[in-house]
Design a protein around this motif. Structure first.
Motif, PDB file in Angstrom:
ATOM      1  N   ASP A  64       0.870  -1.190   0.000  1.00 32.95           N
ATOM      2  CA  ASP A  64       0.000   0.000   0.000  1.00 32.95           C
ATOM      3  C   ASP A  64       0.903   1.236   0.000  1.00 32.95           C
ATOM      4  N   PRO A  65       1.634   1.469  -1.101  1.00 37.50           N
ATOM      5  CA  PRO A  65       2.708   2.461  -1.087  1.00 37.50           C
ATOM      6  C   PRO A  65       2.270   3.912  -0.938  1.00 37.50           C
ATOM      7  N   PHE A  66       1.033   4.205  -1.264  1.00 35.47           N
ATOM      8  CA  PHE A  66       0.578   5.595  -1.211  1.00 35.47           C
ATOM      9  C   PHE A  66      -0.516   5.742  -0.152  1.00 35.47           C
ATOM     10  N   ALA A  67      -0.282   5.121   0.996  1.00 33.45           N
ATOM     11  CA  ALA A  67      -1.272   5.032   2.070  1.00 33.45           C
ATOM     12  C   ALA A  67      -1.745   6.385   2.583  1.00 33.45           C
ATOM     13  N   LYS A  68      -0.898   7.378   2.560  1.00 34.60           N
ATOM     14  CA  LYS A  68      -1.268   8.679   3.113  1.00 34.60           C
ATOM     15  C   LYS A  68      -1.813   9.630   2.057  1.00 34.60           C
ATOM     16  N   GLY A  69      -2.226   9.097   0.933  1.00 39.85           N
ATOM     17  CA  GLY A  69      -2.799   9.937  -0.104  1.00 39.85           C
ATOM     18  C   GLY A  69      -1.810  10.925  -0.686  1.00 39.85           C
ATOM     19  N   ASN A  70      -0.579  10.479  -0.876  1.00 43.66           N
ATOM     20  CA  ASN A  70       0.464  11.380  -1.346  1.00 43.66           C
ATOM     21  C   ASN A  70       0.358  11.731  -2.834  1.00 43.66           C
ATOM     22  N   ASP A  78      -2.832  -5.386 -11.439  1.00 43.62           N
ATOM     23  CA  ASP A  78      -2.573  -6.636 -10.719  1.00 43.62           C
ATOM     24  C   ASP A  78      -2.827  -7.867 -11.584  1.00 43.62           C
ATOM     25  N   GLU A  79      -2.647  -7.717 -12.880  1.00 42.27           N
ATOM     26  CA  GLU A  79      -2.859  -8.831 -13.799  1.00 42.27           C
ATOM     27  C   GLU A  79      -1.533  -9.360 -14.337  1.00 42.27           C
ATOM     28  N   LEU A  80      -0.566  -9.518 -13.446  1.00 43.55           N
ATOM     29  CA  LEU A  80       0.761  -9.957 -13.855  1.00 43.55           C
ATOM     30  C   LEU A  80       0.883 -11.468 -13.823  1.00 43.55           C
ATOM     31  N   TYR A  81       1.697 -11.995 -14.710  1.00 42.32           N
ATOM     32  CA  TYR A  81       2.143 -13.380 -14.740  1.00 42.32           C
ATOM     33  C   TYR A  81       0.998 -14.383 -14.570  1.00 42.32           C
ATOM     34  N   GLY A  82       1.189 -15.468 -15.235  1.00 43.39           N
ATOM     35  CA  GLY A  82       0.219 -16.542 -15.119  1.00 43.39           C
ATOM     36  C   GLY A  82      -0.983 -16.340 -16.032  1.00 43.39           C
ATOM     37  N   MET A  83      -1.092 -15.173 -16.636  1.00 43.84           N
ATOM     38  CA  MET A  83      -2.200 -14.928 -17.555  1.00 43.84           C
ATOM     39  C   MET A  83      -1.608 -14.759 -18.952  1.00 43.84           C
ATOM     40  N   PRO A  84      -2.230 -15.359 -19.954  1.00 37.37           N
ATOM     41  CA  PRO A  84      -1.693 -15.217 -21.315  1.00 37.37           C
ATOM     42  C   PRO A  84      -1.605 -13.743 -21.719  1.00 37.37           C
ATOM     43  N   GLY A  85      -0.445 -13.355 -22.219  1.00 40.65           N
ATOM     44  CA  GLY A  85      -0.245 -11.983 -22.688  1.00 40.65           C
ATOM     45  C   GLY A  85      -0.125 -10.944 -21.598  1.00 40.65           C
ATOM     46  N   SER A  86       0.028 -11.370 -20.336  1.00 40.80           N
ATOM     47  CA  SER A  86       0.038 -10.393 -19.243  1.00 40.80           C
ATOM     48  C   SER A  86       1.219  -9.427 -19.331  1.00 40.80           C
ATOM     49  N   PHE A 131      10.849  -8.788 -11.129  1.00 44.18           N
ATOM     50  CA  PHE A 131      11.100 -10.215 -10.985  1.00 44.18           C
ATOM     51  C   PHE A 131      11.454 -10.533  -9.543  1.00 44.18           C
ATOM     52  N   GLY A 132      10.455 -10.743  -8.717  1.00 46.79           N
ATOM     53  CA  GLY A 132      10.687 -11.272  -7.382  1.00 46.79           C
ATOM     54  C   GLY A 132      10.945 -10.294  -6.261  1.00 46.79           C
ATOM     55  N   SER A 133      11.527  -9.120  -6.517  1.00 44.25           N
ATOM     56  CA  SER A 133      11.787  -8.208  -5.408  1.00 44.25           C
ATOM     57  C   SER A 133      11.069  -6.880  -5.651  1.00 44.25           C
ATOM     58  N   TYR A 148       6.436  -1.544  -7.736  1.00 40.90           N
ATOM     59  CA  TYR A 148       6.125  -2.950  -7.963  1.00 40.90           C
ATOM     60  C   TYR A 148       6.271  -3.670  -6.629  1.00 40.90           C
ATOM     61  N   PHE A 149       5.186  -4.311  -6.195  1.00 41.34           N
ATOM     62  CA  PHE A 149       5.197  -5.132  -4.984  1.00 41.34           C
ATOM     63  C   PHE A 149       5.362  -6.581  -5.421  1.00 41.34           C
ATOM     64  N   HIS A 150       6.257  -7.293  -4.783  1.00 37.97           N
ATOM     65  CA  HIS A 150       6.661  -8.634  -5.222  1.00 37.97           C
ATOM     66  C   HIS A 150       5.529  -9.659  -5.307  1.00 37.97           C
ATOM     67  N   GLU A 151       4.342  -9.316  -4.858  1.00 33.08           N
ATOM     68  CA  GLU A 151       3.206 -10.232  -5.009  1.00 33.08           C
ATOM     69  C   GLU A 151       2.417  -9.889  -6.270  1.00 33.08           C
ATOM     70  N   ASN A 152       3.160  -9.433  -7.293  1.00 25.41           N
ATOM     71  CA  ASN A 152       2.625  -9.161  -8.620  1.00 25.41           C
ATOM     72  C   ASN A 152       1.555  -8.071  -8.655  1.00 25.41           C
ATOM     73  N   ARG A 153       1.848  -6.979  -7.969  1.00 28.30           N
ATOM     74  CA  ARG A 153       0.974  -5.809  -8.004  1.00 28.30           C
ATOM     75  C   ARG A 153       1.831  -4.588  -8.333  1.00 28.30           C
ATOM     76  N   VAL A 154       1.306  -3.740  -9.202  1.00 26.11           N
ATOM     77  CA  VAL A 154       2.001  -2.524  -9.605  1.00 26.11           C
ATOM     78  C   VAL A 154       1.100  -1.341  -9.283  1.00 26.11           C
ATOM     79  N   PHE A 155       1.682  -0.322  -8.663  1.00 24.69           N
ATOM     80  CA  PHE A 155       0.953   0.890  -8.299  1.00 24.69           C
ATOM     81  C   PHE A 155       1.599   2.069  -9.017  1.00 24.69           C
ATOM     82  N   PHE A 156       0.763   2.974  -9.510  1.00 26.71           N
ATOM     83  CA  PHE A 156       1.269   4.179 -10.156  1.00 26.71           C
ATOM     84  C   PHE A 156       0.537   5.370  -9.553  1.00 26.71           C
ATOM     85  N   GLY A 157       1.305   6.233  -8.896  1.00 23.23           N
ATOM     86  CA  GLY A 157       0.734   7.456  -8.343  1.00 23.23           C
ATOM     87  C   GLY A 157       1.237   8.644  -9.133  1.00 23.23           C
TER      88      GLY A 157
END
Length: 189
Positions: A64-70, A78-86, A131-133, A148-157
């Motif tokens: 939750d990288p932008f928790a304080k509404g920055n 959050d549609e990374l890896y494991g999905m065709p064409g992700s 990749f992993g980290s 990028y959070f290692h559990e395959n989630r990307v946030f853009f603020g």
């Protein structure tokens, strides 16, 4: 002395082990790509991590990288890896963030020395970067941040609005309390 405008001058040759793989793997990528990727030395590494921390780009954990509404606008992918064409879909999503390809960005990874590269190279080599980290990417404007959070989630603020004054005031109050009551257990010690 390192600063945000000359940091690119504090470079090292590609490390034996880097985000692409071995130094030989990095040497095998096109020279035009190599010219758009800079590995930073220890002085620049210290500076850019302190700079990113002082800028309060990330105000929560990487889950939750932008928790304080920055940032005014926060988007999540959050549609990374494991999905065709992700990976292709991710590259399209990154392209649609509207950052010019020629923009130099800082790439701070858990397990790698910090780098600078153009946004174009970041998108091109995203499979190696995400990749992993955990990874944080931003440019010198500090007006946006990609996490990028290692559990395959990307946030853009984007459109930074966070003002650390409230946190600074709280820390000042705690420090004054510590002076007044020396036995007080400061929560950040």
């Amino acid at each position: 002395m390192v600063d945000i405008n000359n940091i690119q001058n504090f470079r090292i040759p590609p490390p034996d082990r880097n985000f692409i793989g071995a130094a030989t793997a990095f040497a095998a990528i096109p020279e035009t790509h190599q010219e758009q990727i800079v590995f930073l030395d220890k002085a620049a590494e210290k500076y850019i991590f302190e700079f990113a921390s002082a800028a309060h780009l990330v105000t929560g954990g990487f889950w939750d990288p932008f928790a304080k509404g920055n940032f005014k606008t926060v988007e999540e992918y959050d549609e990374l890896y494991g999905m065709p064409g992700s990976n292709q879909d991710l590259k399209k999503w990154l392209f649609n963030r509207g950052i010019p390809f020629s923009t130099w960005v800082f790439v701070l990874m858990d397990a790698e020395p910090p780098m600078m590269m153009t946004w174009k190279m970041m998108i091109k080599y995203i499979d190696h970067i995400f990749f992993g980290s955990d990874v944080m990417i931003f440019d010198k404007t500090l007006n946006w941040c990609l996490v990028y959070f290692h559990e395959n989630r990307v946030f853009f603020g984007k459109d930074k609005v966070y003002d650390p004054a409230e946190d600074d005031l709280r820390m000042q109050e705690l420090n004054e309390r510590k002076k007044k009551y020396p036995q007080f257990k400061h929560p950040f010690q």
